[in-house]
Design a protein around this motif. Structure first.
Motif, mmCIF file in Angstrom:
data_model
loop_
_atom_site.group_PDB
_atom_site.id
_atom_site.type_symbol
_atom_site.label_atom_id
_atom_site.label_comp_id
_atom_site.label_asym_id
_atom_site.label_seq_id
_atom_site.Cartn_x
_atom_site.Cartn_y
_atom_site.Cartn_z
ATOM 1 N N HIS A 119 -20.065 -0.267 -6.927
ATOM 2 C CA HIS A 119 -21.456 -0.112 -7.362
ATOM 3 C C HIS A 119 -21.489 0.196 -8.851
ATOM 4 C CE1 HIS A 119 -22.661 -0.136 -3.141
ATOM 5 N NE2 HIS A 119 -21.734 0.808 -2.901
ATOM 6 N N THR A 121 -22.861 0.740 -12.490
ATOM 7 C CA THR A 121 -24.187 1.279 -12.866
ATOM 8 C C THR A 121 -24.200 1.608 -14.351
ATOM 9 O OG1 THR A 121 -24.352 2.286 -10.666
ATOM 10 C CG2 THR A 121 -25.936 3.022 -12.335
ATOM 11 N N SER A 139 -28.418 -1.073 -11.632
ATOM 12 C CA SER A 139 -27.194 -1.658 -11.060
ATOM 13 C C SER A 139 -26.689 -2.803 -11.943
ATOM 14 C CB SER A 139 -27.468 -2.177 -9.646
ATOM 15 O OG SER A 139 -26.324 -2.847 -9.133
#
Length: 470
Positions: A119, A121, A139
């Motif tokens: 993920h 970010t 994101s």
């Protein structure tokens, strides 16, 4: 434990395999490795440039989003979930990286990117009310997927470039190594006596490179060597021919001298000089490569016995053969028998049941075989020591003495005219073995010289087999 190789060095096995590669494959590997390094360097540069580009765009986007959230928060005192989303803008967000939180509380607007993990970010944060932090995060999964696709393309293009470079290198090196192999093969032919061998002009006409220079140098060396050897051969033949006539007169005059010790000495020296002249003429004929053998089929055993008798060398002659598996009770070993008509001291032995009358048939020229075997016998008697042994086995004839053996230079380089042996083996002209090797080449035979471990000199003559007459 297996000891590790020193740092920076390849294991011995890999180094040996690398050295055993041909020039073509070494060049191909070198080009492939070089292109691989270039492709990796360019790929890393492109990857980092794209990462910086994505990072800068993500930080700028997060900063703009943070500015919008701050304006809405300062006007209304709350976050607009409809515009920014509660997950995108938060006050004292629990997932805010601690380093970014501490930096924001100092009064500075900061961003933070995390491209690791599943993920990725980007965060942007700034202080509010001096005690809290306002942050937004977005994101970067799409950007991470784009970078992964870019890396795959770079790897694919890099492999294609390396493969093309290796193939091109192999083709280029094949052309280069072909010229070098031709030069090496020509040099080997010249070493074996083919003085007419030439490389020629490799490659495209009108072009010059290092291989062409090497080929030209080898051809010039071969031409110079051929010219010098031919001049030497002509000189040898001319000297021998010019000496022949006066030596004939000298021999006739010596025969007319009154008997006595001085006359014997003169006749002996004249005979030695005539023999040397005849040897020189024979060497000149062999050097011309125009000798033709009168081949015929003969049984080897009686032929060797007759040649040994005519040579005047007292030799111990044996006829041996390989037998099948021996019976349970082997027959008694036959006593040595004297060859019929052999001179005193020349003894013929049968080490097996096979004797001279049942020896192998060979295809040879009797006159030239007599020159070969006679020179080997005389050389063994003159320069060796102890009894001279002649062994006939199949189509081979071995001559051995028990002296000091052949000089190492002779075994290493082969016989050379006027190159005499060691002092221990006496003096000579070096023509006997030269003639023996030359005549063997004419009749298709092979002469091998060696020194046995228990002493002495050993010469093995191998003759081509012939069909048994019907």
């Amino acid at each position: 434990m297996t000891p590790l190789p020193p740092r920076g060095r390849l294991p011995l096995g890999r180094r040996h395999r690398l050295r055993s590669l041909g020039l073509r494959w070494k060049i191909a590997v070198l080009l492939a490795v070089g292109c691989s390094l270039v492709a990796v360097t360019i790929g890393v540069f492109i990857h980092r440039a794209r990462v910086h580009q994505v990072s800068d765009a993500a930080r700028a986007g997060a900063t703009v989003e943070l500015f919008r959230v701050r304006q809405f928060y300062e006007l209304t005192g709350r976050l607009d979930a409809g515009k920014t989303g509660a997950a995108a803008g938060e006050v004292d967000a629990p997932g805010l990286p601690p380093s970014l939180r501490d930096l924001a509380l100092t009064g500075r607007r900061s961003t933070y990117i995390d491209m690791s993990g599943d993920h990725p970010t980007v965060w942007a944060a700034r202080p509010i009310d001096g005690k809290h932090t306002l942050s937004v995060h977005q994101s970067l999964a799409a950007e991470q997927s784009e970078l992964a696709d870019l890396d795959q393309q770079l790897v694919a293009y890099g492999l294609a470039v390396v493969t093309l470079a290796a193939v091109a290198g192999a083709l280029l090196a094949s052309r280069l190594s072909k010229g070098l192999r031709t030069a090496a093969e020509t040099a080997r032919r010249i070493t074996e006596g083919d003085l007419d061998a030439r490389i020629g002009s490799p490659g495209v006409p009108g072009t010059r490179d290092e291989v062409a220079d090497l080929s030209s140098a080898v051809d010039m060396m071969a031409a110079s060597l051929q010219s010098r050897l031919e001049a030497e051969q002509r000189f040898t033949a001319d000297v021998a021919h010019e000496l022949r006539t006066p030596l004939t007169g000298l021999h006739t005059a010596a025969e007319l001298l009154p008997e006595g010790r001085p006359t014997e000495l003169v006749r002996d020296r004249v005979a030695a000089l005539r023999s040397l002249t005849e040897d020189l003429l024979e060497v000149a004929r062999l050097d011309s490569n125009r000798e033709e053998a009168a081949l015929d089929v003969h049984r080897l055993g009686p032929l060797v016995a007759a040649i040994t008798e005519r040579s005047g060398v007292a030799a111990d002659i044996r006829f041996t053969a390989e037998l099948p598996d021996p019976p349970a009770e082997p027959p008694p070993r036959p006593e040595p028998v004297t060859w019929t008509g052999a001179r005193a001291g020349a003894v013929v032995r049968a080490d097996t049941v096979v004797g001279a009358g049942t020896s192998a048939y060979v295809r040879t020229d009797v006159r030239r075989l007599e020159r070969i075997l006679g020179n080997l016998l005389v050389n063994a008697r003159k320069h060796g020591g102890g009894a001279v042994e002649v062994t006939v086995r199949g189509t081979t004839v071995a001559v051995r003495d028990h002296g000091k053996g052949y000089p190492e230079q002779l075994l290493r380089e082969g016989p050379q005219r006027f190159l005499t042996g060691t002092v221990e083996r006496g003096q000579g002209t070096g023509l006997g073995l030269t003639i023996a090797f030359g005549q063997a080449q004419v009749i298709g035979a092979r002469v091998e010289l060696s020194n046995p471990a228990d002493g002495g000199a050993y010469a093995l003559l191998t003759l081509p087999p012939g069909p048994a007459p019907r």
